[in-house]
Scaffold this active site. Structure first.
Site, short mmCIF file in Angstrom:
data_model
loop_
_atom_site.label_atom_id
_atom_site.label_comp_id
_atom_site.label_asym_id
_atom_site.label_seq_id
_atom_site.Cartn_x
_atom_site.Cartn_y
_atom_site.Cartn_z
N ASP A 222 0.58 -93.63 -2.37
CA ASP A 222 -0.50 -93.28 -3.31
C ASP A 222 -1.32 -92.09 -2.83
O ASP A 222 -1.37 -91.77 -1.64
CB ASP A 222 -1.43 -94.49 -3.48
CG ASP A 222 -2.01 -94.97 -2.15
OD1 ASP A 222 -1.26 -94.95 -1.15
OD2 ASP A 222 -3.19 -95.34 -2.11
N GLU A 223 -1.95 -91.45 -3.79
CA GLU A 223 -3.05 -90.51 -3.56
C GLU A 223 -2.75 -89.39 -2.58
O GLU A 223 -3.58 -89.02 -1.77
CB GLU A 223 -4.30 -91.28 -3.09
CG GLU A 223 -4.82 -92.25 -4.10
CD GLU A 223 -6.06 -92.99 -3.63
OE1 GLU A 223 -6.96 -93.18 -4.47
OE2 GLU A 223 -6.14 -93.40 -2.46
#
Ligand code: ACM
Length: 596
Positions: A222-223
Site C-alpha cells: 500500500d501507499e
C-alpha cells in the site's frame, strides 16, 4: 464426536457444530477441533444462573460461519505490544469466533520480528522492541490451539524505513536512515531495479516462510508514493529500458518477482488493494481497504478478496456503522460464484494512537460486533439487539483478561491524581475522540510523535460512548410521543422510562462541571478539558430546561429556538480532540419543543 482433519488450522475448515442440550445431556458434533471449540464457546454463552444453581436451557443449535476468513489485523509496528497482549487478544478472538490474526510486522516506525538471517533488521530497526522467533512460535501455537491462523505481513516496497537502518542497500535513495517517528505516508521504498533486493527478499521470505506455517503471506503493497523511485537514476533507467511507464507498473513488476519467491516457498500472496493491477495472476488475495471497488473488481475477475474498508477500528466510529457494513454489497449484484470469491473480512487496528494500555479498548468490544457480521447470516442486523448483547460480551471479554474496562478506570485515576473519578467518568461517558484520521492530520504539525505519551483524556475515552448512545436513544424514544406517526410503547433494553432516564442523566451532567473543575485543577494533563466539561453541563441544562417546557406544554418561540440551536452548534466543536456526543439529542428536544 469428532471426525476429519486433526491439528491444522487452515482456510475453509468445516467449522459447523450442531449440538443439542436435553435432559439426557449435551451432544456436540463437529468435523474438526474448531467445531468442538466453537461449540464450547457457544455453550459458555448459554450458561445461566438463578437461585437454584447453574443450568442450560434445552435447545438445538445449528450454527456455522458465513465467511471462512474472519480476521483481526494488529499493527504491532507503530506501537509494539508484547506477547501477553497478543495472547489476550487471541482469547477475545476465540470468544467471538474469529479465526485469522494478521500481524503487521514491519513499518517505517519499527521492524518487529527477530531475523537470524538478517539480524540488523530487528537490531537496528526496532528500538529493542520485537518478537523473538521463540516468542512468535509461542503466539502461533497459542493461536493454533484456538483455531486461529496467524498471517504475517511484511509491508513492501514502501512502509520500509526500518529495514534500511541495517540494510541501506535495499533502499532507493542513498541517504542515512533512522526509525521514523512521525505518522503519515513516507517516501522511502525498496529498490525494485536492483537484483540485491530480490536476493535479500528470497532469503528473508524463506526464513519467515518457515517460521509462519500458514499458507498465506501478506506483502502489504500500500501507499507507495514513488517519490524515491523518481529520485533514483538507476530506477529511472531501468524503467526506460523495460518500457515501464509509471510507478504502478513498476510495482507490479516488483510484485511479480515477489510472487515467484512466495510460490517457491509454497505461500499464497495477500496484499492491500494496490496490488490489484493488470498482469497480476489471480491466484493472489486482495485486501480491499481504500473502498469496496477493488474487492468487487477482484472477485469478478476471479481473485479471492477480503474486505477491510468499513472495518477500520482505529477511526473511532460507532459500532453500528461497522456492524451494518456487509462484505457482500447488494448493489454490486454479484452472482453466487463471484460471491464465493469474497472470503470474508478483517478488522484493522492501526497503532498510531494505541498503546499497551489502551489497545484493548480500541479493539474491543466493537470488534465483537464485526465478528458477528463475519459469522452470522446477513439478516442478523438488529442494531439495538446487537448493542444489548455487546454489553454482555464486553464483560465476558473482561473476564478473559482483556483490559478495555479496567484500564479506562486506571487511566481516570491517573488523570485525577487518584482522587474521586466519578465526575471525570461522567464526562468520559458522553464524549468521543474526533472521528476518522483527524487526529493523525494534526500530526502534520508534528504534534504527535511515536514517543508522545498517550495519556490524555482522549486516549482513555470511548470510540462509541455507551451512555451518550443511550441518551440519544432515550431521546428518540421520548420524543415519539410528540410525533403523530407512532404511538408504540418504549422498548429500550436499558430503561422502560426514557423520560426519567434522560432527566437522571442530564441532571448528573448539569451538576458535573462544578465537581470536575475542582479535580482537574490539580491535574496538568486534564486542564485541557475544562471548557469541554463546562459545555457538557450547559448542554445538559438546555436539555433539562427543554424537557421542562415540553412537559408543561409550553413552546419555545422561534427566536428562542434559533438562539438555543446556535449555542448547541458551538458545543459541537471539538475540544482536546473530543466531541460531545449528546448535542444532537438536545437539538432534537429543542426542535420538538419549538413545534417541529
Ligand atoms: C492501509 O491502511 N494503508 C492499508
Amino acid at each position: 464426536i469428532i471426525s476429519g482433519r486433526i491439528g491444522k488450522v487452515k482456510l475453509n475448515a468445516d467449522d459447523a457444530y450442531p449440538f443439542e442440550v436435553s435432559e439426557n445431556g449435551i451432544q456436540l458434533f463437529a468435523n474438526n477441533e474448531n467445531g468442538i471449540i466453537y461449540g464450547f464457546e457457544t455453550l459458555l454463552q448459554l450458561l445461566k444462573a438463578d437461585g437454584n444453581g447453574y443450568y442450560f436451557t434445552n435447545c438445538r443449535i445449528e450454527d456455522e460461519p458465513r465467511f471462512p476468513w474472519r480476521g483481526l489485523m494488529i499493527d504491532v509496528s507503530r506501537h509494539f505490544y508484547p506477547v501477553n497482549v497478543i495472547k489476550r487478544n487471541i482469547d477475545a478472538m476465540l470468544a467471538t469466533k474469529m479465526n485469522v490474526l494478521h500481524l503487521h510486522l514491519s513499518e517505517d516506525q519499527g521492524f518487529r520480528i527477530e531475523s537470524k538471517v538478517f539480524p540488523k533488521l530487528h537490531e537496528k530497526g526496532s528500538d529493542g522492541l520485537y518478537f523473538t522467533q521463540n516468542q512468535m512460535k509461542e503466539i502461533i501455537e497459542y493461536a493454533r490451539l484456538r483455531g486461529i491462523r496467524v498471517v504475517p505481513e511484511f509491508d513492501m516496497p514502501s512502509h520500509t524505513t526500518s529495514w534500511f537502518l541495517g540494510y541501506p542497500k535495499l533502499s532507493s535513495l542513498d541517504t542515512v536512515y533512522s526509525v521514523e517517528r512521525t505518522w503519515g505516508i513516507q517516501d522511502p521504498a525498496m529498490n525494485p531495479a536492483n537484483e540485491y533486493t530480490y536476493q535479500f527478499l528470497d532469503k528473508f521470505i524463506g526464513e519467515m516462510a518457515e517460521l509462519f506455517p500458514d499458507e498465506y503471506f501478506h506483502i502489504g503493497g500500500d501507499e507507495n508514493n514513488g517519490i524515491h523511485w523518481k529520485k533514483n537514476k538507476d530506477i529511472q533507467k531501468y524503467m526506460k529500458e523495460n518500457e515501464i511507464k509509471d510507478k504502478h507498473e513498476l510495482q507490479t513488476k516488483f510484485n511479480q518477482r515477489i510472487l515467484k519467491i512466495l510460490i517457491k516457498y509454497n505461500k499464497k500472496m495477500v496484499g492491500w488493494d494496490e496490488i490489484l493491477q493488470p498482469n497480476m495472476p489471480n491466484n493472489i488475495v486482495i485486501q480491499s481497504w481504500r473502498g469496496k471497488e477493488a474487492m468487487i473488481e477482484a472477485a469478478k475477475k476471479g481473485y479471492n478478496a477480503i474486505l477491510s474498508n468499513g472495518y477500520y477500528i482505529d477511526l473511532f466510529w460507532d459500532t453500528e456503522r461497522h456492524y451494518l457494513n456487509d462484505p457482500i454489497i447488494k448493489d454490486a449484484n454479484l452472482n453466487s460464484d463471484v460471491e464465493k470469491n469474497i472470503l470474508g473480512g478483517e478488522v484493522t487496528s492501526w497503532a498510531e494512537f494505541t498503546t499497551v494500555e489502551n489497545v484493548d479498548s480500541r479493539i474491543w468490544p466493537r470488534t465483537a460486533a464485526i465478528a458477528e457480521r463475519f459469522w452470522s447470516p446477513k439478516y442478523v442486523k438488529d442494531v439495538d439487539d446487537m448493542y444489548r448483547r455487546l454489553e454482555t460480551v464486553s464483560f465476558h471479554l473482561e473476564e478473559l483478561g482483556l483490559t478495555h474496562i479496567k484500564n479506562r478506570e486506571m487511566g481516570m485515576r491517573r488523570l485525577t491524581n487518584n482522587e474521586d473519578v466519578n465526575s471525570l467518568r461522567n464526562l468520559v461517558n458522553v464524549v468521543e475522540p474526533i472521528e476518522n484520521y483527524t487526529r493523525h492530520r494534526r500530526g502534520e504539525k508534528k504534534q504527535y510523535l511515536q514517543q508522545s505519551p498517550l495519556t490524555r483524556v482522549v486516549d482513555i475515552s470511548y470510540s462509541d460512548a455507551p451512555i451518550a448512545r443511550k441518551i440519544r436513544k432515550a431521546t428518540d424514544e421520548y420524543i415519539k410521543k410528540y410525533s403523530s406517526e407512532t404511538t408504540e410503547k418504549s422498548s429500550l433494553y436499558f430503561t422502560n422510562n426514557p423520560k426519567q432516564y434522560l432527566i437522571n442523566e442530564l441532571n448528573k451532567l448539569s451538576n458535573n462541571h462544578k465537581k470536575l473543575e475542582l479535580i482537574i485543577a490539580n491535574s496538568p494533563v486534564s486542564k485541557e478539558i475544562k471548557p469541554l466539561s463546562e459545555n457538557i453541563s450547559k448542554v445538559a441544562k438546555i436539555g433539562l430546561e427543554t424537557i421542562d417546557h415540553l412537559e408543561s406544554n409550553k413552546k419555545f418561540s422561534q427566536k428562542k429556538e434559533q438562539e438555543l440551536l446556535k449555542i448547541l452548534t458551538d458545543f459541537k466543536k471539538p475540544i482536546a480532540e473530543l466531541e460531545i456526543r449528546i448535542v444532537s439529542a438536545v437539538e432534537k428536544l429543542v426542535m420538538v419543543a419549538s413545534g417541529e
